[in-house]
Write an enzyme that holds these catalytic residues in place. Structure first.
Site, PDB file in Angstrom:
ATOM      1  N   GLU A 189       2.495  36.831 -38.838  1.00 36.37           N
ATOM      2  CA  GLU A 189       1.464  36.495 -39.824  1.00 36.37           C
ATOM      3  C   GLU A 189       2.044  36.313 -41.226  1.00 36.37           C
ATOM      4  O   GLU A 189       2.811  37.171 -41.675  1.00 36.37           O
ATOM      5  CB  GLU A 189       0.384  37.588 -39.847  1.00 36.37           C
TER       6      GLU A 189
ATOM      7  N   GLY B  88       1.687  47.574 -42.152  1.00 38.96           N
ATOM      8  CA  GLY B  88       1.204  48.775 -41.487  1.00 38.96           C
ATOM      9  C   GLY B  88       1.120  48.539 -39.991  1.00 38.96           C
ATOM     10  O   GLY B  88       1.579  49.349 -39.192  1.00 38.96           O
ATOM     11  N   ALA B  89       0.534  47.398 -39.625  1.00 40.85           N
ATOM     12  CA  ALA B  89       0.376  47.068 -38.204  1.00 40.85           C
ATOM     13  C   ALA B  89      -0.066  45.614 -38.094  1.00 40.85           C
ATOM     14  O   ALA B  89      -0.405  44.976 -39.091  1.00 40.85           O
ATOM     15  CB  ALA B  89      -0.655  47.995 -37.549  1.00 40.85           C
TER      16      ALA B  89
ATOM     17  N   GLU C 295      -2.376  42.902 -35.350  1.00 46.81           N
ATOM     18  CA  GLU C 295      -3.374  42.924 -34.279  1.00 46.81           C
ATOM     19  C   GLU C 295      -3.085  41.975 -33.141  1.00 46.81           C
ATOM     20  O   GLU C 295      -4.022  41.390 -32.565  1.00 46.81           O
ATOM     21  CB  GLU C 295      -4.746  42.601 -34.873  1.00 46.81           C
ATOM     22  N   ASN C 296      -1.853  41.767 -32.733  1.00 45.18           N
ATOM     23  CA  ASN C 296      -1.563  40.885 -31.607  1.00 45.18           C
ATOM     24  C   ASN C 296      -2.391  41.329 -30.389  1.00 45.18           C
ATOM     25  O   ASN C 296      -2.279  42.473 -29.955  1.00 45.18           O
ATOM     26  CB  ASN C 296      -0.079  40.958 -31.250  1.00 45.18           C
TER      27      ASN C 296
ATOM     28  N   HIS D 249      -8.548  49.978 -37.073  1.00 46.34           N
ATOM     29  CA  HIS D 249      -8.561  48.713 -37.808  1.00 46.34           C
ATOM     30  C   HIS D 249      -8.013  47.589 -36.923  1.00 46.34           C
ATOM     31  O   HIS D 249      -8.632  46.518 -36.802  1.00 46.34           O
ATOM     32  CB  HIS D 249      -7.723  48.882 -39.077  1.00 46.34           C
ATOM     33  N   GLU D 250      -6.860  47.837 -36.310  1.00 42.35           N
ATOM     34  CA  GLU D 250      -6.261  46.796 -35.457  1.00 42.35           C
ATOM     35  C   GLU D 250      -7.125  46.526 -34.231  1.00 42.35           C
ATOM     36  O   GLU D 250      -7.231  45.378 -33.772  1.00 42.35           O
ATOM     37  CB  GLU D 250      -4.852  47.205 -35.040  1.00 42.35           C
TER      38      GLU D 250
ATOM     39  N   HIS E 150      -9.878  44.174 -34.881  1.00 39.95           N
ATOM     40  CA  HIS E 150      -9.397  42.795 -34.929  1.00 39.95           C
ATOM     41  C   HIS E 150      -9.470  42.099 -33.569  1.00 39.95           C
ATOM     42  O   HIS E 150      -9.464  40.860 -33.520  1.00 39.95           O
ATOM     43  CB  HIS E 150      -7.946  42.757 -35.395  1.00 39.95           C
TER      44      HIS E 150
ATOM     45  N   GLU F  32     -10.072  40.530 -42.085  1.00 37.62           N
ATOM     46  CA  GLU F  32      -9.516  41.733 -42.712  1.00 37.62           C
ATOM     47  C   GLU F  32     -10.575  42.637 -43.338  1.00 37.62           C
ATOM     48  O   GLU F  32     -10.504  43.856 -43.229  1.00 37.62           O
ATOM     49  CB  GLU F  32      -8.460  41.348 -43.751  1.00 37.62           C
TER      50      GLU F  32
END
Length: 858
Positions: free
Chosen positions: A135, A273-274, A276-277, A307-308, A311, A330
């Protein structure tokens, strides 16, 4: 970064012309291990087959690829000369047919910057680990594609890897005949495809759910990390939060998780942080805790996991057309992270953290010259990269929290459910979401959007209280103000709380009224006749997004009794408001520091306490004038040492005060205490000086010349791990030596030998607030090199250098003038670069105003 940008106009033109039917990507990663010969980058073979349609046969377009070399290109069976059609970032495609097949055979480079296919060698055991991070647009560093979010397609990956390795991707995979083959994905965007490969430690679990109609959903769960971190990996807690989140989102979204398995990889040298794949979420490995941490750290990790996960629906299932509407994923994920954290996990006080920490990020970003509407104007990929900011995440989430109060939770969630079903596997714009919310709520969402999503800036709300002769409230009004640069006044749904002292000495709420604040002044009629308040909190319960201000009576009450507030959310809101006043030069830094020293020791919420530590340190370092800086630092150090000794044995507060005491250490006595805790000659009952805490103690010792290279090397020998080496590099860079600083500057600015993680560590050690004179010569050097660095290095490294090396500790008018001079003479510099410099300038100007405020206090 020359030639690597992509504009919105180019993307729109290509999306109107092309539609993609599918990708087949074959990667040969066996080159990741073994010796690397030659001067060029270490590479791997990438063969991509793309099937796509063209709406205008005979037209031309391009595919995206960033690679050192392209071996072969064929279009519809016709071989093309790579030297003619590939320019380093794009492959020219001419005379397209209605249906097309593109095959690209390339040598792609392993990354050391966390962009593309990142390669990491573990110093502890020599093992190699790979993972991808894309990303907004780095999938083109791994395989040829159409790199924009609205050209979704299904993917089939196959990977050849070194013997003994395991490979993961978005779909489930099997190893046969030396090749890992993965199930075809659903239609997804390029930036959320993923490959993770290496000898990772892998743990499995399973999630099951039976729906009301009797259908059963089974999701294989996996979690992984480097083998060296396996002893510290609490996968059970990761799985617990994962299952709680899956339950919560299935309860509320009415759309079963659509991507098969759910793997979560904690990977080294991660920039974010991470990510979301779908089916293969990646996290920074710092979420695996090598030492004791506070509950706030576990809460933070749980929030990111959720959070992820949000997504998977907001962002992966339904994706924005272009990065203008990045907030569509987001902001929602940030809100849903906190919403599910409170509703599904043990972290039921998550809204306090949201009010105190996430909103602080938003308030800062929304007052920078680069602030922008939540729905932003993203001209190109460089703009997109910089818009992963406090507006898109935290302000957007704050506004959604306000929206829930405005339309009601049921209408909000029903809107989300319709949104998923209507746009599954598709791409959307702002209007697509507003239309379903208007359907479910009956509210005029266009007016709400104009006020909240399409304008920038933060309003301030201040109470006005008029009392009758008998001491009761005659009129209570809320005054709304806006900055001159962003004069929009917005509708706010707020709760106004009245507080007073009780006979037992606590400060308690005794009256509250919800109301809609409109325009410059709103009377809260329901509170007329109430007893006179000692404290008025105009955003009680934190329903809206605003800067809270106080009337004189309320501010006087807080100075004397902030610690007596029993409601932890109200207390957090008051602390946040006081910090905003400090940043806005309305409250002298010395007063904020005094409040922290007086009341922080009574703070029960550990996340709030740790935030107060960060704010107090910033108040002393940035908002205190030079002539008072030493005294402010000494007061903080003394207060931290006192609270450290007073904290409960083995408590989170003890650990937090220990870390804070290290950060603000400034006297010989402070350094002697840290050194004694390190060598064990002094112990504090309950305080375990584990390896992470040892490094935290060593950095201030190194920065003040109390720990030399030999001492730091000895510590590395104790902890010769990837984490230990990062700490070691940071501590070495912190030493107060001209030669050390020159070496650090050369390593970061003049060379690209360091990985992204070591660049970050070097910059963190280089910039020490106690070394202002030593760092002074680098102010001029900074302005001389940043445009070259931005041009030559990757955007991630460019961002790290431009932000991290800005001479913020040279806080004088001269530095402000030098910044203005650079901006005036570089009007044609990359807009993203100018934005970073403008933001740093604003922070510096704000610091100088704060210093003037404190100096004027006498």
């Amino acid at each position: 970064m020359p030639g690597e940008n992509l504009t919105r106009d180019e993307a729109r033109e290509r999306a109107a012309l092309l539609s993609v039917d599918g990708y087949e990507v074959s990667l040969d990663l066996r080159s990741a291990v073994g010796e690397h010969g030659g001067d060029g980058p270490r590479t791997f073979r990438s063969v991509t087959t793309v099937r796509f349609r063209c709406a205008e046969p005979g037209a031309s377009s391009f595919a995206d690829l960033i690679a050192p070399a392209v071996t072969a290109v064929s279009l519809n069976g016709r071989d093309l000369d790579p030297g003619q059609v590939f320019d380093g970032s794009r492959i020219l495609l001419e005379d397209l047919a209605a249906e097309n097949e593109l095959v690209v055979d390339a040598q792609c480079a392993y990354s050391r910057t966390g962009e593309g296919m990142h390669r990491f060698v573990d110093p502890e055991d020599g093992e190699v680990y790979l993972y991808t991070q894309y990303e907004p647009a780095d999938a083109r560093r791994v395989f040829a594609n159409f790199e924009q979010p609205d050209l979704k397609a299904p993917y089939r990956f196959e990977v050849r890897a070194p013997e003994g390795w395991t490979v993961w991707s978005n779909g489930s995979g099997e190893l046969a005949d030396g090749v890992w083959r993965f199930a075809e994905t659903k239609p997804i965007s390029t930036y959320i495809t993923c490959v993770v490969a290496g000898p990772y430690h892998y743990v499995t679990d399973r999630y099951e759910r039976v729906f009301e109609d009797g259908t059963r959903l089974e999701i294989p769960l996996g979690a992984m990390c480097r083998k060296g971190l396996a002893p510290h990996f609490d996968a059970d807690d990761v799985f617990l939060v994962t299952k709680q989140g899956l339950d919560f989102f299935h309860d509320h979204f009415d759309y079963p998780y659509p991507f098969g398995k759910y793997d979560q990889a904690f990977v080294p040298e991660y920039n974010l942080g991470a990510m979301e794949n779908p089916g293969m979420v990646t996290f920074r490995e710092e979420f695996i805790f090598r030492g004791k941490v506070t509950r706030a750290s576990y809460e933070g990790r749980a929030n990111v996991i959720l959070h992820e996960m949000a997504h998977m629906w907001f962002g992966d299932l339904v994706t924005m057309e272009w990065w203008d509407d990045l907030w569509l994923k987001e902001s929602f994920a940030d809100f849903m992270g906190a919403f599910s954290l409170v509703g599904a996990t043990r972290f039921t006080d998550g809204w306090i953290t949201f009010a105190n920490r996430r909103k602080a990020w938003a308030y800062r970003a929304d007052q920078l010259p680069s602030t922008h509407p939540i729905t932003a104007d993203i001209r190109d990929l460089q703009d997109a990269k910089l818009n992963f900011d406090g507006i898109t995440y935290a302000k957007g989430a704050s506004v959604l929290k306000q929206l829930v109060a405005y339309v009601g939770q049921d209408a909000f969630l029903e809107g989300a459910r319709r949104y998923f079903k209507r746009h599954a596997y598709g791409n959307t714009r702002l209007g697509d979401l507003l239309s379903v919310l208007e359907e479910t709520s009956g509210r005029d969402m266009a007016a709400w959007s104009r006020a909240w999503l399409e304008t920038a800036g933060v309003n301030s709300l201040t109470p006005q209280v008029l009392l009758r002769e008998d001491g009761t409230v005659d009129e209570l009004a809320v005054v709304q103000e806006a900055a001159e640069s962003h004069p929009e006044l917005r509708p706010h749904r707020v709760a106004v709380g009245l507080y007073r002292r009780t006979d037992s000495g606590t400060l308690e709420r005794y009256a509250q009224a919800e109301t809609d604040v409109e325009g410059p002044r709103t009377v809260v009629a329901e509170l007329a006749g109430a007893d006179a308040p000692e404290l008025v909190l105009v955003n009680d319960d934190d329903l809206t997004y605003c800067k809270t201000r106080f009337d004189d009576t309320s501010l006087a009450t807080l100075r004397e009794a902030l610690g007596d507030l029993t409601d932890p959310l109200a207390r957090a809101l008051c602390w946040s408001a006081l910090w905003n006043m400090t940043r806005d030069a309305l409250l002298p830094a010395r007063d904020f520091i005094a409040l922290v020293l007086r009341f922080a020791g009574r703070e029960t919420d550990i996340g709030v306490l740790q935030m107060l530590h960060a704010w107090a340190e910033s108040a002393a370092v940035h908002y205190t004038p030079p002539e008072r800086r030493e005294e402010a630092g000494r007061r903080l150090a003394e207060g931290a040492a006192e609270q450290l000794r007073a904290a409960g044995e083995g408590s989170e507060q003890q650990l937090a005060w220990a870390r804070f005491a290290a950060r603000v250490a400034c006297t010989e006595a402070d350094f002697e205490l840290l050194a004694s805790l390190l060598d064990g000659t002094v112990t504090l009952p309950g305080l375990e000086v584990d390896q992470e805490l040892r490094w935290a103690f060593l950095e201030p010792l190194a920065a003040h010349g109390a720990a030399d290279e030999k001492r730091l090397d000895e510590e590395l020998a104790r902890d010769d791990t990837a984490s230990g080496r990062r700490h070691h590099v940071r501590c070495l860079a912190a030493r107060p030596s001209e030669a050390v600083k020159a070496q650090c500057w050369a390593q970061v600015v003049e060379s690209d030998a360091l990985s992204n993680a070591l660049v970050e560590a070097t910059i963190a050690g280089f910039a020490q607030s106690s070394q202002r004179e030593l760092l002074a010569p680098y102010a001029e050097k900074y302005f001389a090199v940043i445009e070259r660095v931005w041009t030559e290095r990757s955007i991630q490294i460019g961002m790290d250098v431009v932000r991290g090396l800005f001479p913020s500790y040279q806080d004088s008018q001269a530095t402000l003038d030098a910044t203005d001079a650079w901006l005036a003479s570089h009007e044609d510099a990359a807009p993203a670069l100018r934005r970073l410099v403008l933001e740093a300038r604003d922070d510096l100007a704000r610091a100088l105003r704060g210093q003037a405020c404190d100096a004027a206090a006498g």
